[in-house]
Design a protein around this motif. Structure first.
Motif, PDB file in Angstrom:
ATOM      1  N   TYR A 151     -60.330  28.145   8.818  1.00 37.01           N
ATOM      2  CA  TYR A 151     -59.506  28.183   7.611  1.00 37.01           C
ATOM      3  C   TYR A 151     -58.683  29.473   7.569  1.00 37.01           C
ATOM      4  CZ  TYR A 151     -58.127  27.758   2.725  1.00 37.01           C
ATOM      5  OH  TYR A 151     -57.390  27.668   1.556  1.00 37.01           O
ATOM      6  N   ILE A 152     -59.285  30.587   7.936  1.00 40.73           N
ATOM      7  CA  ILE A 152     -58.574  31.868   7.952  1.00 40.73           C
ATOM      8  C   ILE A 152     -57.440  31.823   8.974  1.00 40.73           C
ATOM      9  CG2 ILE A 152     -58.801  34.312   8.583  1.00 40.73           C
ATOM     10  CD1 ILE A 152     -61.595  34.186   7.200  1.00 40.73           C
ATOM     11  N   ARG A 156     -51.579  31.699   9.943  1.00 33.45           N
ATOM     12  CA  ARG A 156     -50.431  31.051  10.582  1.00 33.45           C
ATOM     13  C   ARG A 156     -49.398  30.581   9.577  1.00 33.45           C
ATOM     14  NH1 ARG A 156     -51.078  26.490  12.229  1.00 33.45           N
ATOM     15  NH2 ARG A 156     -53.259  26.081  11.831  1.00 33.45           N
ATOM     16  N   THR A 157     -49.853  30.174   8.390  1.00 32.28           N
ATOM     17  CA  THR A 157     -48.941  29.617   7.395  1.00 32.28           C
ATOM     18  C   THR A 157     -48.534  30.629   6.330  1.00 32.28           C
ATOM     19  OG1 THR A 157     -50.797  28.854   6.033  1.00 32.28           O
ATOM     20  CG2 THR A 157     -49.924  27.320   7.680  1.00 32.28           C
ATOM     21  N   GLY A 166     -53.958  18.907  17.629  1.00 35.73           N
ATOM     22  CA  GLY A 166     -55.222  19.296  17.016  1.00 35.73           C
ATOM     23  C   GLY A 166     -55.142  20.535  16.149  1.00 35.73           C
ATOM     24  N   LEU A 167     -53.947  21.074  15.961  1.00 37.72           N
ATOM     25  CA  LEU A 167     -53.755  22.274  15.147  1.00 37.72           C
ATOM     26  C   LEU A 167     -53.764  21.904  13.668  1.00 37.72           C
ATOM     27  CD1 LEU A 167     -53.160  25.312  15.584  1.00 37.72           C
ATOM     28  CD2 LEU A 167     -50.749  24.748  15.357  1.00 37.72           C
ATOM     29  N   ILE A 168     -54.487  22.654  12.866  1.00 33.96           N
ATOM     30  CA  ILE A 168     -54.558  22.380  11.425  1.00 33.96           C
ATOM     31  C   ILE A 168     -53.198  22.651  10.790  1.00 33.96           C
ATOM     32  CG2 ILE A 168     -55.605  23.062   9.234  1.00 33.96           C
ATOM     33  CD1 ILE A 168     -58.152  23.746  10.805  1.00 33.96           C
ATOM     34  N   VAL A 169     -52.688  21.654  10.062  1.00 31.44           N
ATOM     35  CA  VAL A 169     -51.386  21.793   9.395  1.00 31.44           C
ATOM     36  C   VAL A 169     -51.497  21.641   7.875  1.00 31.44           C
ATOM     37  CG1 VAL A 169     -50.049  21.104  11.410  1.00 31.44           C
ATOM     38  CG2 VAL A 169     -50.826  19.358   9.799  1.00 31.44           C
ATOM     39  N   GLY A 170     -52.666  21.275   7.378  1.00 27.24           N
ATOM     40  CA  GLY A 170     -52.859  21.148   5.939  1.00 27.24           C
ATOM     41  C   GLY A 170     -54.324  21.000   5.607  1.00 27.24           C
TER      42      GLY A 170
END
Length: 71
Positions: free
Chosen positions: A14-15, A20-21, A54-58
């Motif tokens: 999550y961090i 990244r965002t 597989g990258l977290i986007v939301g």
């Protein structure tokens, strides 16, 4: 195409997403890791969206009524 998988989101993942965002700037700086760990570990429902790599986007976190009653 989408799929549903069960996973336990970690504070570290999550961090990474927050950094990244730039969403991490919305949180207090101290004690950042402790606050994020508590958030991730005490959320009763979470939904994680990933891109094709597989990258977290939301991420969506939620509480259920049962979680609030038993806290």
């Amino acid at each position: 195409m989408w799929e549903i998988n069960e996973e336990q989101l970690t504070a570290t993942k999550y961090i990474d997403f927050l950094k990244r965002t730039d969403l991490g700037s919305q949180y207090s700086k101290e004690p950042f890791r402790e606050r994020i760990s508590k958030l991730v570990n005490n959320t009763s429902i979470s939904l994680v969206a990933r891109n094709e790599n597989g990258l977290i986007v939301g991420i969506l976190f939620g509480l259920t009524i049962m979680h609030i009653v038993f806290m």
